[in-house]
Design a protein around this motif. Structure first.
Motif, PDB file in Angstrom:
ATOM      1  N   HIS A   1      37.928   9.882 -18.250  1.00  0.00           N
ATOM      2  CA  HIS A   1      36.890   9.568 -19.237  1.00  0.00           C
ATOM      3  C   HIS A   1      35.744   8.854 -18.522  1.00  0.00           C
ATOM      4  N   LYS A   2      34.989   9.628 -17.748  1.00  0.00           N
ATOM      5  CA  LYS A   2      33.922   9.054 -16.942  1.00  0.00           C
ATOM      6  C   LYS A   2      32.747   8.557 -17.790  1.00  0.00           C
ATOM      7  N   ASP A   3      32.675   8.997 -19.050  1.00  0.00           N
ATOM      8  CA  ASP A   3      31.584   8.553 -19.912  1.00  0.00           C
ATOM      9  C   ASP A   3      31.829   7.169 -20.481  1.00  0.00           C
ATOM     10  N   ILE A   4      33.018   6.605 -20.247  1.00  0.00           N
ATOM     11  CA  ILE A   4      33.346   5.282 -20.768  1.00  0.00           C
ATOM     12  C   ILE A   4      33.528   4.326 -19.586  1.00  0.00           C
ATOM     13  N   GLU A   5      32.806   3.204 -19.628  1.00  0.00           N
ATOM     14  CA  GLU A   5      32.892   2.194 -18.563  1.00  0.00           C
ATOM     15  C   GLU A   5      34.124   1.320 -18.789  1.00  0.00           C
ATOM     16  N   LEU A   6      34.888   1.051 -17.740  1.00  0.00           N
ATOM     17  CA  LEU A   6      36.079   0.208 -17.819  1.00  0.00           C
ATOM     18  C   LEU A   6      35.776  -1.142 -17.187  1.00  0.00           C
TER      19      LEU A   6
ATOM     20  N   LYS B   1      31.236   3.003 -25.517  1.00  0.00           N
ATOM     21  CA  LYS B   1      30.692   3.228 -24.170  1.00  0.00           C
ATOM     22  C   LYS B   1      31.360   2.334 -23.130  1.00  0.00           C
ATOM     23  N   ARG B   2      32.097   1.316 -23.595  1.00  0.00           N
ATOM     24  CA  ARG B   2      32.688   0.358 -22.671  1.00  0.00           C
ATOM     25  C   ARG B   2      34.026  -0.112 -23.214  1.00  0.00           C
ATOM     26  N   ILE B   3      35.067  -0.156 -22.368  1.00  0.00           N
ATOM     27  CA  ILE B   3      36.376  -0.687 -22.726  1.00  0.00           C
ATOM     28  C   ILE B   3      36.681  -1.845 -21.793  1.00  0.00           C
TER      29      ILE B   3
ATOM     30  N   LEU C   1      34.614 -13.132 -22.101  1.00  0.00           N
ATOM     31  CA  LEU C   1      34.594 -12.479 -23.418  1.00  0.00           C
ATOM     32  C   LEU C   1      33.362 -12.913 -24.213  1.00  0.00           C
ATOM     33  N   LYS C   2      32.989 -14.200 -24.117  1.00  0.00           N
ATOM     34  CA  LYS C   2      31.816 -14.680 -24.842  1.00  0.00           C
ATOM     35  C   LYS C   2      30.544 -14.009 -24.344  1.00  0.00           C
ATOM     36  N   ASN C   3      30.470 -13.771 -23.024  1.00  0.00           N
ATOM     37  CA  ASN C   3      29.271 -13.179 -22.436  1.00  0.00           C
ATOM     38  C   ASN C   3      29.283 -11.659 -22.493  1.00  0.00           C
ATOM     39  N   LEU C   4      30.355 -11.080 -23.008  1.00  0.00           N
ATOM     40  CA  LEU C   4      30.472  -9.625 -23.044  1.00  0.00           C
ATOM     41  C   LEU C   4      29.603  -9.059 -24.161  1.00  0.00           C
ATOM     42  N   ASN C   5      28.794  -8.061 -23.833  1.00  0.00           N
ATOM     43  CA  ASN C   5      27.939  -7.406 -24.834  1.00  0.00           C
ATOM     44  C   ASN C   5      28.824  -6.621 -25.796  1.00  0.00           C
TER      45      ASN C   5
ATOM     46  N   VAL D   1      34.745  -2.095 -26.791  1.00  0.00           N
ATOM     47  CA  VAL D   1      36.047  -2.245 -27.428  1.00  0.00           C
ATOM     48  C   VAL D   1      36.960  -2.995 -26.471  1.00  0.00           C
ATOM     49  N   LEU D   2      37.738  -3.947 -27.027  1.00  0.00           N
ATOM     50  CA  LEU D   2      38.726  -4.663 -26.213  1.00  0.00           C
ATOM     51  C   LEU D   2      40.040  -3.903 -26.235  1.00  0.00           C
ATOM     52  N   TRP D   3      40.681  -3.874 -25.066  1.00  0.00           N
ATOM     53  CA  TRP D   3      42.011  -3.254 -24.946  1.00  0.00           C
ATOM     54  C   TRP D   3      42.954  -4.349 -24.506  1.00  0.00           C
ATOM     55  N   LEU D   4      43.900  -4.708 -25.365  1.00  0.00           N
ATOM     56  CA  LEU D   4      44.768  -5.860 -25.105  1.00  0.00           C
ATOM     57  C   LEU D   4      46.050  -5.424 -24.420  1.00  0.00           C
ATOM     58  N   GLY D   5      46.321  -6.085 -23.278  1.00  0.00           N
ATOM     59  CA  GLY D   5      47.604  -5.899 -22.620  1.00  0.00           C
ATOM     60  C   GLY D   5      48.507  -7.074 -22.951  1.00  0.00           C
ATOM     61  N   THR D   6      49.213  -7.585 -21.964  1.00  0.00           N
ATOM     62  CA  THR D   6      50.031  -8.791 -22.173  1.00  0.00           C
ATOM     63  C   THR D   6      49.304  -9.981 -21.561  1.00  0.00           C
TER      64      THR D   6
END
Length: 519
Positions: free
Chosen positions: A73-78, A47-49, A95-99, A104-109
């Motif tokens: 993808h409006k059903d997924i919060e960015l 539900k969240r990226i 990141l610690k406070n993230l539910n 899901v985390l999306w890693l860039g650079t």
């Protein structure tokens, strides 16, 4: 004028490098749809990226394309964890406070944050430890191998060298090779350890996916050592098998020779014993046959003379008859022994009354022996008849042999024939008891041998008890000397009742069982 031209060319070169860098970024991250597909296929409840990008051109390009494609993808919060406005430590706190639920985390650079400090070392481990429970996927090689589960990542090439070559060609007026735009291919990449950590080891991966951190098989890691070692062991194993085979073959041959030697020795012993038995048999037979024949011939000659009275001649005839009977019995025993040796001793069982058969046997022996001081006793069951299934001729032969032996050695007292049926064991026991001289306990087994006579002065061939044992065992019974009886001799033998094969016996047995059941 030349200086101005050089500055213009330099400006154009910088612009070209920037355009090429943007083109690389655009080409490498233009397939965000596949990357989102990787996330949603492995985490269908997403539900969240949360997108992590730094303050670099690559980071900005990634963020721009992700924002553009996430509009589909409006059903997924960015959630943007942007390095342009946050330091690395601020990103860690977020990141610690993230539910972590459905996130899901999306890693860039990550090289430069808002403080514009360039990180010379990898920051993956620091960011991962901030919230390791959230599954992470990567847009680039960032986090692959120690943090990210997987991703659709570009296959980076030595693009710095390629840009330098293109810049040199441009500055010196040479024609550039190929297009200024190069599309960097991307591949599906997954980390086996992270798949197992998030319980996704059974997930179906794309066909051409590259899997990192797979367990290296011991064979693959040590192939160069294992193969030669296996070859040596195989050679040694083959040599060992061949050696064992030939050793076993030699042992079998040796054992066969030993067995043959033992068999030859045994055959030699048997032949020698047979020869001794034959010699002993001929010696015994010549003696036993000569004795009654001499009596018959001698008294027959006396009958021809006129010097004797009629009464004496009657006695001569009686002696001739006795010796003729003895000779007949001797020949019968020899014939039975011959049949036993050839395995052709006939046993013809039929239903018969054992009490009547026993009385006939006693009368035969009593009439033949004519012992005045010996009483013949019948110790039979109270039944008038006792039917069993047996060969009456052979059974009578055994009883007469035992009773005859008792009459030879009993001069005073009694000779008793006892019959005791046992319906529980389905056997009947016979016992011939006398008050004669008896048999020593140490000779209880020896007396059943052939040509064995404890008293050489008593008439007989020494075959009677041996024949009784063979006949008894042939009819399914046993015979032995009762050594507990000390007032003479008691010979005991058993015989199967075979009540199921007799008409009266079967009825009687059923009645007996019924009575016992009622009791």
């Amino acid at each position: 004028m030349r200086g101005i031209t050089r500055h213009i060319r330099t400006g154009l070169l910088v612009l070209t490098v920037c355009v090429m860098a943007l083109s690389h970024a655009n080409a490498a991250f233009a397939r965000e749809a596949k990357r989102i597909l990787v996330i949603t296929s492995h985490n269908p409840d997403t539900k969240r990226i949360a997108l992590i990008t730094d303050f670099t051109l690559d980071g900005l390009a990634m963020q721009t394309h992700v924002i553009r494609h996430m509009k589909r993808h409006k059903d997924i919060e960015l959630v943007l964890l942007d390095g342009r406005s946050n330091t690395m430590f601020e990103i860690c706190n977020k990141l610690k406070n993230l539910n972590g639920k459905n996130t899901v985390l999306w890693l860039g650079t990550w090289r430069i944050d808002s403080s514009e400090n360039y990180s010379l070392t990898s920051t993956d481990d620091v960011l991962r430890k901030a919230n390791p429970q959230i599954p992470a996927f990567s847009l680039s090689p960032t986090g692959m191998g120690n943090w990210a589960i997987g991703g659709y990542t570009p296959e980076y090439t030595p693009q710095g060298k390629m840009l330098a070559d293109m810049a040199i060609e441009y500055l010196y007026g040479k024609k550039t090779r190929g297009s200024l735009f190069h599309i960097i291919p991307s591949t599906y990449t997954f980390d086996q350890k992270m798949l197992e950590a998030f319980n996704k080891e059974d997930a179906e991966l794309p066909q051409d996916a590259v899997v990192l951190n797979t367990a290296t098989h011991f064979f693959s890691a040590n192939k160069s050592i294992i193969l030669p070692t296996l070859a040596v062991f195989a050679f040694l194993a083959i040599a060992l098998v061949l050696a064992i085979y030939y050793l076993l073959k030699m042992k079998r041959l040796r054992d066969a020779l030993e067995i043959q030697s033992e068999e030859l020795k045994r055959a030699k012993d048997i032949a020698e014993r047979a020869n001794n038995v034959k010699t002993s048999f001929i010696a015994n037979m010549s003696h036993e046959l000569r004795t009654p024949l001499n009596a018959i011939v001698g008294f027959a000659n006396l009958l021809e003379e006129d010097d004797y009275e009629e009464e004496e001649k009657k006695q001569f005839c009686h002696v001739i008859k006795e010796n003729s009977d003895m000779l007949l019995n001797l020949i019968s025993d020899i014939l039975d022994i011959s049949k036993i040796e050839s395995g052709k001793l006939p046993i013809s069982p039929e239903e018969c009354d054992v009490i009547a058969l026993s009385r006939t046997s006693i009368l035969s022996v009593k009439h033949a022996s004519k012992l005045e001081d010996v009483e013949y006793i019948e110790d039979f069951p109270s039944d008038e008849r006792l039917m069993i299934y047996t060969d009456p001729i052979r059974l009578k032969q055994v009883m007469i042999n035992l009773l005859s032996n008792a009459s030879k050695y009993t001069k005073k007292g009694f000779i008793k024939l006892t019959i005791r049926p046992d319906y529980d064991t389905d056997y009947i026991t016979f016992a011939v008891t006398d008050t004669g001289c008896g048999i020593p306990e140490d000779k209880a087994e020896m007396v059943f041998g052939r040509f064995v006579k404890l008293n050489q002065y008593v008439q007989g061939t020494g075959l009677g008890l041996s024949l009784c044992r063979v006949l008894t065992e042939s009819m399914g019974g046993k015979i032995w000397l009762d050594t507990s009886y000390t007032n003479g001799t008691r010979m005991v033998f058993t015989h199967p009742l075979n009540l199921n094969k007799t008409s009266r016996g079967g009825v009687k047995m059923r009645k007996l069982k019924k009575v016992l059941k009622e009791i």
